[in-house]
Design an enzyme around this catalytic site. Structure first.
Site, mmCIF file in Angstrom:
data_model
loop_
_atom_site.group_PDB
_atom_site.id
_atom_site.type_symbol
_atom_site.label_atom_id
_atom_site.label_comp_id
_atom_site.label_asym_id
_atom_site.label_seq_id
_atom_site.Cartn_x
_atom_site.Cartn_y
_atom_site.Cartn_z
ATOM 1 N N ALA A 187 47.988 35.622 60.421
ATOM 2 C CA ALA A 187 48.504 34.260 60.241
ATOM 3 C C ALA A 187 49.882 34.066 60.836
ATOM 4 O O ALA A 187 50.308 32.928 61.033
ATOM 5 C CB ALA A 187 48.536 33.910 58.759
ATOM 6 N N TRP A 234 44.340 41.776 38.652
ATOM 7 C CA TRP A 234 44.463 43.162 39.103
ATOM 8 C C TRP A 234 44.066 44.109 37.976
ATOM 9 O O TRP A 234 43.307 45.055 38.187
ATOM 10 C CB TRP A 234 45.905 43.465 39.556
ATOM 11 C CG TRP A 234 46.063 44.846 40.113
ATOM 12 C CD1 TRP A 234 45.945 45.232 41.406
ATOM 13 C CD2 TRP A 234 46.362 46.046 39.364
ATOM 14 N NE1 TRP A 234 46.141 46.585 41.531
ATOM 15 C CE2 TRP A 234 46.392 47.113 40.288
ATOM 16 C CE3 TRP A 234 46.587 46.310 38.018
ATOM 17 C CZ2 TRP A 234 46.654 48.427 39.910
ATOM 18 C CZ3 TRP A 234 46.849 47.623 37.630
ATOM 19 C CH2 TRP A 234 46.876 48.654 38.572
#
Length: 563
Positions: free
Chosen positions: A280, A416
């Site tokens: 990106a 997570w």
């Protein structure tokens, strides 16, 4: 199990303990017919492009984009939140698919790590995906370098297209960080070895062929886009294309399998399409249009991501991918981490584990700018605080109150440590926001604006710059591109990911700065113009102690130290 108990396990240890479903069961979960997918081992598959034809009249599911604030060098867990949110939506009874990019070996063996998520929110099989996967990147590398070989051979064999070797813009690629290859000389060794000329390498994820694969609608569109690639200029300073060389068919042939999306699963067996991987900061930073649109046909919700902060990946998702791919995004998740906010607030990287409310308070300006950027595109959003073990309750409470005071929906994401369960609050709040506030999505600029106006719009509205400065070389290119009719294309900004400005040392929300455009590059096949700002490079280098130093394989072929 508590976070403390889980923290001793690395991502790869968690991944190696996973119980996966055979890929046939994941395909059946999506109601794919047996002739519509092809297994690549037990847990990976390629999906036929024919599925889109079968489902073309089916209503599209809702596309949700996950983006973030400007990251630290280690990343802020955007992929982890993307995977966890997909798992959470399925947990609360919705049909969701995760659609993300394939990891590049550059950051995998460098400093940032892979791109499979982390902890209990990973796409699997993590080892395969982070290494060679189904060979898509190798096919893109081969196609790119085949074109380089064909260019040099064309010149050596008589140069029918009258190519000026001094004006060849096409570069070779390799999917590694290798600074020594940035500038090279090819064709040395005498008349039989070719025509000597300057050349160089980009990283594969910066190749225009990567961008084309990710923006193509189908195989025929892929071939058409490849044919439009500008490889350089002739002695009359006119562009020379792949079509002029007559090799678009050969390049398409090398990519005929790579264009098919890859089907895998998460740790909780949520289907995932992992396909394409442009960076990106130097490319458009989104997974393939084909994968995103296919996911929208196969599920009610598509959770996808765009690289780095909203100033890079999200801006390009909206101004390039959504426009060229006819995608209508419905909502955005902005990932923020306490450690990154403290870094933007002036805290040194080595001290980020320490509680510091003052630094956190100062860093909130960075989050505020990214919120304003998403609002400028007319999209509803939720802020996800991606929890790290070092975060304190006081710091979390500060961010939550900051958001509540401004009436921003916020959720603590603990995906997570807890997988989908840790993303349920985020999923519920996202659905509420989507129900209360409908998307009014619109790109920031009109294609009929000049290249300068498009760049100035992005610099001022997305980065917060006071203006843009073009080098003499860039000004000359602007005039040339207008002559060639390229000025009506969207712009792909190449900029540092660490700052809203083009200076990586200016953290937080800098003001009064100018963006410097030093060079423009035509990606006519992909359908955009690349603008290089500051010192950004299209071939990264390795750090002093690359992650590769920790990697190994045991006697049973199991990866060690992959993350």
């Amino acid at each position: 199990m508590s976070i403390q108990a889980k923290k001793v396990k690395s991502d790869i240890e968690i991944a190696q303990e996973a119980v996966l479903k055979p890929i046939k069961e994941i395909a059946e979960q999506l109601n794919l017919q047996e002739n519509e997918w092809e297994p690549y081992g037990h847990y990976k598959a390629k999906i036929s492009l024919d599925v889109m034809n079968r489902l073309q009249t089916k209503a599209d599911g809702k596309v949700i984009l996950v983006t973030s604030i400007n990251p630290t060098p280690a990343g802020e867990g955007k992929s982890t939140v993307t995977v966890g949110l997909g798992q959470a939506l399925n947990k609360i009874g919705h049909k969701a698919i995760v659609a993300i990019r394939e990891p590049s070996l550059g950051p995998t063996m460098g400093i940032k790590g892979g791109a499979c998520g982390g902890g209990y929110s990973q796409v699997m099989p993590m080892e395969d995906i982070n290494l060679h996967f189904t060979g898509d990147f190798h096919a893109i590398t081969a196609a790119n370098n085949a074109l380089s070989a064909l260019i040099d051979n064309h010149i050596h064999q008589g140069n029918e297209c009258n190519i000026d070797p001094r004006r060849i813009t096409w570069k070779r690629v390799v999917d590694l960080n290798d600074r020594a290859l940035r500038q090279v000389v090819v064709g040395l060794g005498g008349p039989l070895q070719g025509v000597p000329r300057e050349d160089g390498f980009n990283i594969t994820v910066a190749s225009e062929i990567m961008a084309i694969l990710c923006l193509a609608k189908d195989l025929q569109d892929l071939k058409e886009k490849l044919s439009r690639i500008v490889i350089g200029y002739n002695y009359q300073k006119q562009p020379v294309t792949v079509k002029d060389l007559g090799v678009q068919g050969a390049l398409t042939l090398l990519l005929k399998e790579a264009i098919k999306p890859n089907l895998v699963q998460t740790l909780e067996n949520t289907p995932a399409l992992v396909h394409g991987g442009p960076f990106a900061n130097i490319a458009h930073g989104c997974n393939s249009v084909i994968a995103t649109k296919l996911a929208a046909k196969l599920a009610d919700y598509v959770v996808t991501e765009a690289g780095f902060g909203a100033d890079l990946g999200a801006e390009k998702f909206f101004n390039i991918k959504s426009r060229l791919g006819n995608i209508d995004p419905q909502a955005v998740v902005i990932v923020a981490t306490i450690r990154a906010l403290k870094m933007h607030g002036g805290m040194a990287k080595e001290n980020l584990a320490e509680e510091n409310i003052e630094a956190l308070k100062n860093g909130m300006a960075n989050l505020q700018k990214h919120i304003e950027t998403i609002q400028s595109f007319g999209l509803p959003f939720v802020i996800a605080i991606n929890r790290f073990i070092t975060d304190t309750d006081k710091e979390i409470n500060f961010i939550e109150k900051w958001c509540q005071d401004r009436k921003y929906e916020v959720a603590l994401s603990d995906v997570w440590a807890k997988g989908g369960e840790g993303g349920i609050d985020l999923a519920v709040k996202l659905l509420k926001v989507m129900d209360q506030e409908k998307s009014r999505f619109r790109p920031l600029y009109d294609l009929n604006q000049s290249i300068e106006e498009k760049i100035e719009t992005i610099a001022q509205k997305v980065y917060g710059a006071k203006g843009v400065e073009f080098t003499p070389a860039a000004k000359k290119q602007l005039q040339e591109y207008k002559t060639f009719g390229w000025d009506k294309l969207p712009v792909c900004m190449a900029k540092t990911q660490y700052s809203l400005s083009d200076d990586p040392t200016k953290l937080g929300r800098p003001e009064g700065f100018t963006i410097t455009v030093r060079e423009l590059r035509p990606s006519i096949g992909a359908g955009f113009i690349v603008a290089l700002t500051g010192d950004v490079m299209t071939m990264p280098g390795l750090p002093k102690k690359p992650a590769a130093l920790n990697m190994d394989v045991d006697e049973n072929g199991r990866a060690i130290g992959l993350f």
